[in-house]
Design a protein around this motif. Sequence first.
Motif, PDB file in Angstrom:
ATOM      1  N   SER A   1       0.838  -1.211   0.000  1.00 42.58           N
ATOM      2  CA  SER A   1       0.000   0.000   0.000  1.00 42.58           C
ATOM      3  C   SER A   1       0.873   1.261   0.000  1.00 42.58           C
ATOM      4  N   SER A   2       2.042   1.209   0.631  1.00 37.34           N
ATOM      5  CA  SER A   2       2.962   2.359   0.604  1.00 37.34           C
ATOM      6  C   SER A   2       3.518   2.561  -0.809  1.00 37.34           C
ATOM      7  N   PHE A   3       3.842   1.440  -1.458  1.00 40.60           N
ATOM      8  CA  PHE A   3       4.354   1.500  -2.831  1.00 40.60           C
ATOM      9  C   PHE A   3       3.280   2.064  -3.772  1.00 40.60           C
ATOM     10  N   LEU A   4       2.029   1.638  -3.496  1.00 36.60           N
ATOM     11  CA  LEU A   4       0.910   2.137  -4.306  1.00 36.60           C
ATOM     12  C   LEU A   4       0.776   3.655  -4.155  1.00 36.60           C
ATOM     13  N   LEU A   5       0.988   4.149  -2.932  1.00 37.85           N
ATOM     14  CA  LEU A   5       0.882   5.590  -2.673  1.00 37.85           C
ATOM     15  C   LEU A   5       1.889   6.366  -3.530  1.00 37.85           C
ATOM     16  N   ILE A   6       3.102   5.867  -3.572  1.00 37.46           N
ATOM     17  CA  ILE A   6       4.142   6.551  -4.356  1.00 37.46           C
ATOM     18  C   ILE A   6       3.806   6.481  -5.849  1.00 37.46           C
ATOM     19  N   LEU A   7       3.249   5.337  -6.291  1.00 36.23           N
ATOM     20  CA  LEU A   7       2.878   5.203  -7.706  1.00 36.23           C
ATOM     21  C   LEU A   7       1.760   6.175  -8.082  1.00 36.23           C
ATOM     22  N   ILE A   8       0.775   6.331  -7.174  1.00 34.08           N
ATOM     23  CA  ILE A   8      -0.352   7.238  -7.439  1.00 34.08           C
ATOM     24  C   ILE A   8       0.170   8.668  -7.641  1.00 34.08           C
ATOM     25  N   TYR A   9       1.092   9.084  -6.792  1.00 35.77           N
ATOM     26  CA  TYR A   9       1.569  10.470  -6.899  1.00 35.77           C
ATOM     27  C   TYR A   9       2.614  10.642  -8.008  1.00 35.77           C
ATOM     28  N   LEU A  10       3.279   9.566  -8.371  1.00 36.50           N
ATOM     29  CA  LEU A  10       4.127   9.623  -9.575  1.00 36.50           C
ATOM     30  C   LEU A  10       3.243   9.835 -10.793  1.00 36.50           C
TER      31      LEU A  10
ATOM     32  N   TYR B   1       0.400  11.306 -10.753  1.00 37.75           N
ATOM     33  CA  TYR B   1      -0.045  12.711 -10.669  1.00 37.75           C
ATOM     34  C   TYR B   1       0.975  13.628 -11.354  1.00 37.75           C
ATOM     35  N   VAL B   2       2.264  13.444 -11.007  1.00 35.91           N
ATOM     36  CA  VAL B   2       3.327  14.306 -11.550  1.00 35.91           C
ATOM     37  C   VAL B   2       3.405  14.150 -13.076  1.00 35.91           C
ATOM     38  N   ILE B   3       3.310  12.900 -13.549  1.00 34.44           N
ATOM     39  CA  ILE B   3       3.420  12.645 -14.995  1.00 34.44           C
ATOM     40  C   ILE B   3       2.201  13.207 -15.736  1.00 34.44           C
ATOM     41  N   VAL B   4       1.011  12.904 -15.203  1.00 31.21           N
ATOM     42  CA  VAL B   4      -0.232  13.347 -15.855  1.00 31.21           C
ATOM     43  C   VAL B   4      -0.299  14.867 -15.916  1.00 31.21           C
ATOM     44  N   ARG B   5       0.125  15.516 -14.857  1.00 31.80           N
ATOM     45  CA  ARG B   5       0.080  16.980 -14.793  1.00 31.80           C
ATOM     46  C   ARG B   5       0.866  17.636 -15.924  1.00 31.80           C
ATOM     47  N   ARG B   6       1.974  16.994 -16.276  1.00 30.99           N
ATOM     48  CA  ARG B   6       2.790  17.561 -17.358  1.00 30.99           C
ATOM     49  C   ARG B   6       2.260  17.192 -18.741  1.00 30.99           C
ATOM     50  N   ALA B   7       1.519  16.080 -18.794  1.00 33.91           N
ATOM     51  CA  ALA B   7       1.110  15.559 -20.101  1.00 33.91           C
ATOM     52  C   ALA B   7      -0.238  16.107 -20.563  1.00 33.91           C
ATOM     53  N   VAL B   8      -1.097  16.507 -19.607  1.00 34.20           N
ATOM     54  CA  VAL B   8      -2.481  16.855 -19.947  1.00 34.20           C
ATOM     55  C   VAL B   8      -2.613  18.355 -20.224  1.00 34.20           C
ATOM     56  N   ALA B   9      -3.544  18.715 -21.087  1.00 38.96           N
ATOM     57  CA  ALA B   9      -3.800  20.124 -21.409  1.00 38.96           C
ATOM     58  C   ALA B   9      -4.303  20.870 -20.179  1.00 38.96           C
ATOM     59  N   PRO B  10      -3.954  22.182 -20.035  1.00 41.45           N
ATOM     60  CA  PRO B  10      -4.319  22.928 -18.823  1.00 41.45           C
ATOM     61  C   PRO B  10      -5.806  22.880 -18.474  1.00 41.45           C
ATOM     62  N   GLU B  11      -6.703  22.847 -19.479  1.00 41.07           N
ATOM     63  CA  GLU B  11      -8.143  22.876 -19.196  1.00 41.07           C
ATOM     64  C   GLU B  11      -8.614  21.615 -18.466  1.00 41.07           C
ATOM     65  N   GLN B  12      -7.989  20.473 -18.797  1.00 41.48           N
ATOM     66  CA  GLN B  12      -8.429  19.204 -18.182  1.00 41.48           C
ATOM     67  C   GLN B  12      -7.582  18.839 -16.959  1.00 41.48           C
ATOM     68  N   ARG B  13      -6.477  19.561 -16.803  1.00 43.81           N
ATOM     69  CA  ARG B  13      -5.468  19.195 -15.793  1.00 43.81           C
ATOM     70  C   ARG B  13      -6.049  19.081 -14.381  1.00 43.81           C
ATOM     71  N   ALA B  14      -6.779  20.137 -13.964  1.00 41.35           N
ATOM     72  CA  ALA B  14      -7.254  20.194 -12.574  1.00 41.35           C
ATOM     73  C   ALA B  14      -8.182  19.035 -12.255  1.00 41.35           C
ATOM     74  N   THR B  15      -9.088  18.728 -13.167  1.00 45.99           N
ATOM     75  CA  THR B  15     -10.082  17.675 -12.903  1.00 45.99           C
ATOM     76  C   THR B  15      -9.400  16.313 -12.798  1.00 45.99           C
ATOM     77  N   ILE B  16      -8.540  16.013 -13.769  1.00 41.65           N
ATOM     78  CA  ILE B  16      -7.871  14.705 -13.771  1.00 41.65           C
ATOM     79  C   ILE B  16      -6.977  14.574 -12.530  1.00 41.65           C
ATOM     80  N   CYS B  17      -6.243  15.658 -12.205  1.00 43.03           N
ATOM     81  CA  CYS B  17      -5.351  15.607 -11.048  1.00 43.03           C
ATOM     82  C   CYS B  17      -6.131  15.459  -9.735  1.00 43.03           C
ATOM     83  N   ALA B  18      -7.313  16.114  -9.665  1.00 48.28           N
ATOM     84  CA  ALA B  18      -8.132  15.986  -8.452  1.00 48.28           C
ATOM     85  C   ALA B  18      -8.601  14.549  -8.267  1.00 48.28           C
TER      86      ALA B  18
END
Lengths: 238, 52
Positions: free
Chosen positions: A121-130, A132-149
Amino acid sequence: MNRTIDDSPALPLWLLALASVSMLVALYMVFMWVSTEASMGIIQRIFYFHVSAAFVSFVAVAVGGVSSILYLKTRDAKYDDLALAANESIVVFEAMNIIMGSIWGKRVWGIWWTWDARLTSSFLLILIYLAYVIVRRAVAPEQRATICAVICIFGMADVPLVYMSNRLFRTQHPSPVLGGGPGSGIAPDMLWTWLAAFIALILLWWCVIRVRRRLARSERMIEALSRSAHELAGGAHI
Amino acid sequence: MSENLPWLFAAFTIGWGLVFGYLAWISNREQETRRRLEALQQLINDRDCQTR
């Protein structure tokens, strides 16, 4: 939008001084003051920062999650900056927790890693936030907030699982010594040392968050200025 | 005791290395961002002057 460069220091002097002094006190207590654990010896001193790093990650998950939700409600960019800073810091502090724990495990259990409920479960936590970091850079600004939330909600859901995993399941990871119920607990000097390490690490985390949040604000300003420059150039690429 | 000392040292070095490495990355990126911001602001000011 404010288009002036922020020249104020990201870290106020009092916070830097407080974080430095508390870190020195914590390191002194961990290496010089606290008694050595009888069965494991000095390797047990990893405990103080290993557990503190996990607790700091939990605090960061809460701050990042609440900020993401507030951003979705208000669309105020300051919450998005704070969410980014907090969520990115989870990867660093959770990695610190896992790596320190793995080295400790190798000496005490004889293995680097096992897929028990706590470690997984700790490893899963790090994967979830990794993610987050990857998706945030890859997604267009308009969709970013919703997907990241949405990713943050998964992250927040994983924290109770991490916390309860060695209370609900039989794990290679030892039962909790802090808040573990009857029969658990540690010597008072070890508890004070852990508290000092936790305070030092949370202050360090606060410093990291402030610096990262300012960087996020500057990056957002660049995006806005690039758009203005693009408009002034009549649509030509700058 | 002494055989655990290198392991303790490794754990703290890697743990702290991660945090300070992250801070160094932020610091580098902050400097780069500042340079880009100043260049963009200058560019916008120049264009503003030209259009007036």
